[in-house]
Write an enzyme that holds these catalytic residues in place. Sequence first.
Site, PDB file in Angstrom:
ATOM      1  N   LYS A   1     -99.756-135.970 -95.409  1.00  0.00           N
ATOM      2  CA  LYS A   1    -100.122-136.297 -94.020  1.00  0.00           C
ATOM      3  C   LYS A   1    -100.441-135.047 -93.205  1.00  0.00           C
ATOM      4  CE  LYS A   1     -96.422-138.071 -92.583  1.00  0.00           C
ATOM      5  NZ  LYS A   1     -95.159-138.447 -92.923  1.00  0.00           N
TER       6      LYS A   1
ATOM      7  N   ARG B   1     -92.994-145.151 -86.746  1.00  0.00           N
ATOM      8  CA  ARG B   1     -92.272-145.313 -88.002  1.00  0.00           C
ATOM      9  C   ARG B   1     -91.542-146.646 -88.092  1.00  0.00           C
ATOM     10  NH1 ARG B   1     -92.143-139.582 -89.500  1.00  0.00           N
ATOM     11  NH2 ARG B   1     -90.687-139.060 -91.023  1.00  0.00           N
TER      12      ARG B   1
ATOM     13  N   ARG C   1     -91.257-128.611-102.701  1.00  0.00           N
ATOM     14  CA  ARG C   1     -91.806-128.088-101.457  1.00  0.00           C
ATOM     15  C   ARG C   1     -90.956-126.932-100.923  1.00  0.00           C
ATOM     16  NH1 ARG C   1     -93.600-132.772 -97.246  1.00  0.00           N
ATOM     17  NH2 ARG C   1     -91.382-132.994 -96.810  1.00  0.00           N
TER      18      ARG C   1
ATOM     19  N   ARG D   1     -86.963-127.303 -96.852  1.00  0.00           N
ATOM     20  CA  ARG D   1     -86.575-127.943 -95.602  1.00  0.00           C
ATOM     21  C   ARG D   1     -85.193-128.561 -95.815  1.00  0.00           C
ATOM     22  NH1 ARG D   1     -91.356-131.912 -93.631  1.00  0.00           N
ATOM     23  NH2 ARG D   1     -89.551-133.291 -93.512  1.00  0.00           N
TER      24      ARG D   1
ATOM     25  N   ARG E   1     -84.840-141.356 -97.046  1.00  0.00           N
ATOM     26  CA  ARG E   1     -86.110-141.440 -96.297  1.00  0.00           C
ATOM     27  C   ARG E   1     -87.035-142.464 -96.919  1.00  0.00           C
ATOM     28  NH1 ARG E   1     -86.617-135.429 -96.163  1.00  0.00           N
ATOM     29  NH2 ARG E   1     -88.693-135.649 -97.015  1.00  0.00           N
TER      30      ARG E   1
HETATM   31  P1  AMP Z   1     -91.411-135.673 -90.762  1.00  0.00           P
HETATM   32  O1  AMP Z   1     -91.761-134.230 -90.625  1.00  0.00           O
HETATM   33  O2  AMP Z   1     -92.477-136.581 -90.203  1.00  0.00           O
HETATM   34  O3  AMP Z   1     -91.010-136.022 -92.157  1.00  0.00           O
HETATM   35  O4  AMP Z   1     -90.125-135.935 -89.842  1.00  0.00           O
HETATM   36  C1  AMP Z   1     -88.900-135.286 -90.111  1.00  0.00           C
HETATM   37  C2  AMP Z   1     -87.746-136.073 -89.506  1.00  0.00           C
HETATM   38  O5  AMP Z   1     -87.911-136.171 -88.062  1.00  0.00           O
HETATM   39  C3  AMP Z   1     -87.625-137.517 -89.985  1.00  0.00           C
HETATM   40  O6  AMP Z   1     -86.934-137.614 -91.211  1.00  0.00           O
HETATM   41  C4  AMP Z   1     -86.836-138.128 -88.820  1.00  0.00           C
HETATM   42  O7  AMP Z   1     -85.473-137.774 -88.850  1.00  0.00           O
HETATM   43  C5  AMP Z   1     -87.470-137.441 -87.610  1.00  0.00           C
HETATM   44  N1  AMP Z   1     -88.660-138.190 -87.143  1.00  0.00           N
HETATM   45  C6  AMP Z   1     -89.956-137.781 -87.152  1.00  0.00           C
HETATM   46  N2  AMP Z   1     -90.774-138.727 -86.656  1.00  0.00           N
HETATM   47  C7  AMP Z   1     -89.963-139.771 -86.329  1.00  0.00           C
HETATM   48  C8  AMP Z   1     -90.202-141.065 -85.776  1.00  0.00           C
HETATM   49  N3  AMP Z   1     -91.445-141.494 -85.475  1.00  0.00           N
HETATM   50  N4  AMP Z   1     -89.137-141.889 -85.608  1.00  0.00           N
HETATM   51  C9  AMP Z   1     -87.876-141.483 -85.895  1.00  0.00           C
HETATM   52  N5  AMP Z   1     -87.587-140.288 -86.425  1.00  0.00           N
HETATM   53  C10 AMP Z   1     -88.608-139.430 -86.631  1.00  0.00           C
END
Ligand code: AMP
Length: 213
Positions: free
Chosen positions: A14, A89, A123, A156, A167
């Site tokens: 993404k 999400r 990663r 990360r 996740r």
């Molecule tokens: P990502 O980089 O998109 O994988 O986001 C990392 C983390 O941020 C996720 O595992 C969630 O804990 C939080 N997060 C990011 N976007 C959202 C969202 N739209 N709703 C809830 N938590 C989010």
Amino acid sequence: MRKYVIMGVQGSGKGTQATRLAAEYELEHISVGDIFRWNVQHHTKMGAQVKRVMDAGKLVEDDMVDAVVRDRLEQHDWNYGFIIDGFPRNASQAEFFLERYDIDGVINLDMPDSEVERRVLARRLCSQCGLDYNLMAHRPEIEDTCDVCGGKLVARADDNPEALAQRLAEYHEKTSPVLALFERKEFILNVDATRSKEAIYEDIVAQLGLRKD
Ligand code: AMP
């Protein structure tokens, strides 16, 4: 004005695709995960509130996420449009979003869980300059060291098998209904994300009707 959403499980590419589309078409790339990570790194109040939830691979609560998205879009620095990555999400976030913004397309990067696991656990990120590495596709010259700035490469905090399994489960349970909601509105483009970055990008551009001649 172009307003897009990009969806897909973690590790489906993404961020990479959104960054390229944003650069090519002068869109603002808005990543909710990046906004939260920035807050964690800078020890803000919000960072302290979300760190534990993020590290466990769980979703941050909707009110906070909706506020972050609303504040970010209210900056109105997106003259040519935006591409929002990692949001919505779940169904409630999708409803919040659809009530306020009209969207021109939802890009859904499709990847089986087994492939996600393989990629995400390889990663790495430079702890100093933030450059992305992958121990399969983009290895550093010197082990654990950034080629550009010499910083130490780290995973990360949420790229570990337990958080990833959490996740993926969250994704399938909560994010799939979002796809169903968007599908009803007929602006979903399904993209096979197991191919090369280039092939995926070409497919997205073609399906969005953006190809430059
Ligand atoms: P990502 O980089 O998109 O994988 O986001 C990392 C983390 O941020 C996720 O595992 C969630 O804990 C939080 N997060 C990011 N976007 C959202 C969202 N739209 N709703 C809830 N938590 C989010």
